[in-house]
Design a protein around this motif. Sequence first.
Motif, PDB file in Angstrom:
ATOM      1  N   SER A  73       0.835  -1.203   0.000  1.00 18.36           N
ATOM      2  CA  SER A  73       0.000   0.000   0.000  1.00 18.36           C
ATOM      3  C   SER A  73       0.867   1.250   0.000  1.00 18.36           C
ATOM      4  CB  SER A  73      -0.918   0.002   1.228  1.00 18.36           C
ATOM      5  OG  SER A  73      -1.785  -1.119   1.202  1.00 18.36           O
ATOM      6  N   GLY A  74       1.954   1.213   0.765  1.00 21.42           N
ATOM      7  CA  GLY A  74       2.889   2.336   0.766  1.00 21.42           C
ATOM      8  C   GLY A  74       3.482   2.559  -0.612  1.00 21.42           C
ATOM      9  N   GLY A  75       3.818   1.458  -1.280  1.00 24.59           N
ATOM     10  CA  GLY A  75       4.323   1.569  -2.643  1.00 24.59           C
ATOM     11  C   GLY A  75       3.275   2.140  -3.573  1.00 24.59           C
TER      12      GLY A  75
ATOM     13  N   PHE B  40       2.344 -17.392  -4.175  1.00 25.60           N
ATOM     14  CA  PHE B  40       1.298 -16.825  -5.025  1.00 25.60           C
ATOM     15  C   PHE B  40       0.436 -15.835  -4.249  1.00 25.60           C
ATOM     16  CE2 PHE B  40      -2.588 -16.616  -7.451  1.00 25.60           C
ATOM     17  CZ  PHE B  40      -2.146 -16.666  -8.770  1.00 25.60           C
ATOM     18  N   ARG B  41       0.060 -16.199  -3.018  1.00 26.00           N
ATOM     19  CA  ARG B  41      -0.795 -15.280  -2.261  1.00 26.00           C
ATOM     20  C   ARG B  41      -0.021 -14.038  -1.834  1.00 26.00           C
ATOM     21  NH1 ARG B  41      -1.313 -19.551   2.592  1.00 26.00           N
ATOM     22  NH2 ARG B  41       0.299 -18.802   4.022  1.00 26.00           N
ATOM     23  N   SER B  42       1.297 -14.180  -1.671  1.00 25.49           N
ATOM     24  CA  SER B  42       2.120 -13.004  -1.363  1.00 25.49           C
ATOM     25  C   SER B  42       2.126 -12.043  -2.546  1.00 25.49           C
ATOM     26  CB  SER B  42       3.551 -13.433  -1.023  1.00 25.49           C
ATOM     27  OG  SER B  42       3.570 -14.344   0.054  1.00 25.49           O
ATOM     28  N   GLN B  43       2.248 -12.613  -3.756  1.00 31.10           N
ATOM     29  CA  GLN B  43       2.195 -11.783  -4.957  1.00 31.10           C
ATOM     30  C   GLN B  43       0.813 -11.146  -5.098  1.00 31.10           C
ATOM     31  OE1 GLN B  43       5.000 -11.426  -7.041  1.00 31.10           O
ATOM     32  NE2 GLN B  43       5.914 -12.511  -5.325  1.00 31.10           N
ATOM     33  N   PHE B  44      -0.201 -11.933  -4.806  1.00 32.30           N
ATOM     34  CA  PHE B  44      -1.578 -11.454  -4.947  1.00 32.30           C
ATOM     35  C   PHE B  44      -1.854 -10.263  -4.032  1.00 32.30           C
ATOM     36  CE2 PHE B  44      -5.912 -11.673  -3.147  1.00 32.30           C
ATOM     37  CZ  PHE B  44      -6.637 -11.336  -4.283  1.00 32.30           C
ATOM     38  N   ILE B  45      -1.489 -10.392  -2.762  1.00 32.54           N
ATOM     39  CA  ILE B  45      -1.794  -9.306  -1.824  1.00 32.54           C
ATOM     40  C   ILE B  45      -0.931  -8.081  -2.115  1.00 32.54           C
ATOM     41  CG2 ILE B  45      -0.157  -9.930   0.015  1.00 32.54           C
ATOM     42  CD1 ILE B  45      -3.807  -8.649   0.358  1.00 32.54           C
TER      43      ILE B  45
ATOM     44  N   VAL C  28      -2.723  -6.353  -4.867  1.00 37.10           N
ATOM     45  CA  VAL C  28      -3.913  -5.688  -4.315  1.00 37.10           C
ATOM     46  C   VAL C  28      -3.524  -4.402  -3.598  1.00 37.10           C
ATOM     47  CG1 VAL C  28      -5.760  -5.888  -2.599  1.00 37.10           C
ATOM     48  CG2 VAL C  28      -5.253  -7.810  -4.124  1.00 37.10           C
ATOM     49  N   GLY C  29      -2.487  -4.465  -2.764  1.00 34.69           N
ATOM     50  CA  GLY C  29      -2.050  -3.280  -2.029  1.00 34.69           C
ATOM     51  C   GLY C  29      -1.610  -2.159  -2.947  1.00 34.69           C
ATOM     52  N   ASN C  30      -0.849  -2.498  -3.969  1.00 36.27           N
ATOM     53  CA  ASN C  30      -0.397  -1.487  -4.932  1.00 36.27           C
ATOM     54  C   ASN C  30      -1.573  -0.830  -5.644  1.00 36.27           C
ATOM     55  OD1 ASN C  30       2.809  -2.749  -6.224  1.00 36.27           O
ATOM     56  ND2 ASN C  30       2.291  -1.732  -4.332  1.00 36.27           N
TER      57      ASN C  30
END
Length: 677
Positions: A343-345, A428-433, A436-438
């Motif tokens: 999200s910060g990114g 995969f879920r790390s990439q996914f979230i 989403v945050g970005n």
Amino acid sequence: MKFLTSSTKNFESVLKKYFSFKNETLSLEPFAEFLESIKKADFTDVINFFKLNPEFADNFKYYIHNIFEGRPFNLSLTEANILSENAFFPELKKRILNKVLPPVENEKTVWYMIDNISLRPKHDLTYLHNLPENEIDEILSILGVKDFIKKPNVKKEMIFSMNILSWRVTGMAMEVDVVRMAPQYRNFDNPFLALQNELEALTIDFNNDPNIQLHSKDSRYKQIKIYIEHCQEFVNIAFKNSSKYGISGKINQSLLKIRQQTQRIYEIVQLLIIDNEEEVIVKSKQLIFNVLSYKSHKNNISELINDSTRLISHLITNHTAETGSHYITSNKKEYMKMFYKASGGGIIVGALCVLKMLYGFMPGSDFFHAFLYSLNYAMGFVMIYLMGFTLATKQPAMTAATMTKVLAEQGNSKRNNIEFADLVSKLFRSQFIAFVGNVLLSFPIALLIIYGLDVFFSQNLAIDKSDKLLKDLDPFKSKAILHASIAGFYLFISGIISGNISNNSVFYQIPERIAKNLSIRKFLGAKFAKRLSRYYAKNWAGIVSNFWFGVFLGATAPVGLFFGLDLDIRHITFAAGNFALGLYGKDFSVDSYTFWISFITVFIIGFFNFLVSFSLSMFLAFRSRKMNFGEVKQIYREIFKYFITHPLKFFLPIRSNLDKKSSDLVQNTMPTKSEDH
């Protein structure tokens, strides 16, 4: 010159033309024509012809002995298929030149003979390998060379070749940077010097008795073999230590050359070992095939590139693998932390989208805009990195190396494929979230900033750009997928840059140099020097790779425009921000097709960002560890099965009894340690 022959000539006509009489010529043309003609015939017929026509056999035998008489073959043993330069690019340049314009060789050597009688060395070698063993034995007997390995002049050439190789390898192994790669040998007898002394002693024995014959129980052979093994172990240790000390292209090339030359010495000495008469013809044949094999690979460019780049790519992916382990979340806490960092990114990228749009209004040349866009991206990415935020698509290049490292280092054990599949679900879920945050933050931040500018300046600054921004998010009206793939390629390149900087930092001991630099310590203090050293070691590779990633993204479109090419980049986070700007510029008055196609394309762009960067990084990592995709087919099947049975685990941090085991797969491989190459 190489001799071209008529394809219509059969071997009988060639033999009748040149060998119906005692031919005294030293020309290689008869031999070249004969070799070409027998490829079109049944070799059994050739053997039978010589048996039925002994006068032809005798004349041909005389000719063969005559043209080989006095021609040394040591160059074929000491030069062919061995690196001749200590750096990659000079060697590459030399091989390309040799392919285009073959070098002028000494006509009195076997090296010259092979070059000029064989148009296609690899093809000819394959032909000879496919001949039955008994027929090769028969032709050698007919030519009277089945025992030539025992001849003193042949032994002399082989022993001389070993000495040449030993002198060269000793000189390279004694270089300071090479010795530094294997400090274990600093306080022990140098195996290269010992090998050289042993070979020189063998030369003295041969000069005293030219008929000397080595056998497998011979103490001289045993000593030479032991020292060769020690030399090869020296090289292996040096390569293993490259993970600890780093390595330069020159040292990599030197170690490869040392390995090649010590291996060649071993291959030559093996030919000198004859325990019984049956081995005489076997070793004679082997020498012929070895010489032809070495020559057939002498200017092979693909082998040079593969050998020279494999270790460097291994080290690069080794460093990126250690970084990539931090991008794999194992529990809900890490999952949410990844979301906050992403999200910060996204916040920073949202601002960068607006800045880039504003830079586009500034008058100037294409290269001026390339500079502005590059500065914008580079500044933003470095900020994201230094502030501890995450740009989602930077992860695949890192995590691909991590996954491959896990596969490679668990490969020799009985690996549980389900555990690895669970690890993939976490990746995969790390990439996914992170995606989403970005996206969730870049969209509203870009919208908020452009709204604020509208309120402040009483002007909608996005109106003029809105049509283009929305068109760029339509894959049917633009090259969005191609441009997303280009961005994925740049992500891959930035990962390589990061790994290369890390490797060079270790090899050149930059952090240690900073910490011990007298000028820094004197003017700024020892504590500052240590802090600067730690900061450099921790952050410099990331700063440089993010800077260049920004330059690549910013310069692509203007440079493409300058050359008249439709080049650009599309990145999921920027696409989300641009989507917001496009909607605002249109005052949110867009048809449903435009809205939904743009919305969907944002995620399509993200998919291709991920796919290209992850695939290229996996390919590099697989190649660096000498793995092939066939080895992991079972893994892929297991991952697919795991996805079908546990789909939510690929998107949400659902607990599993495999959590600890899959995490251990990563933790057990992450410490920097010696690895085989």
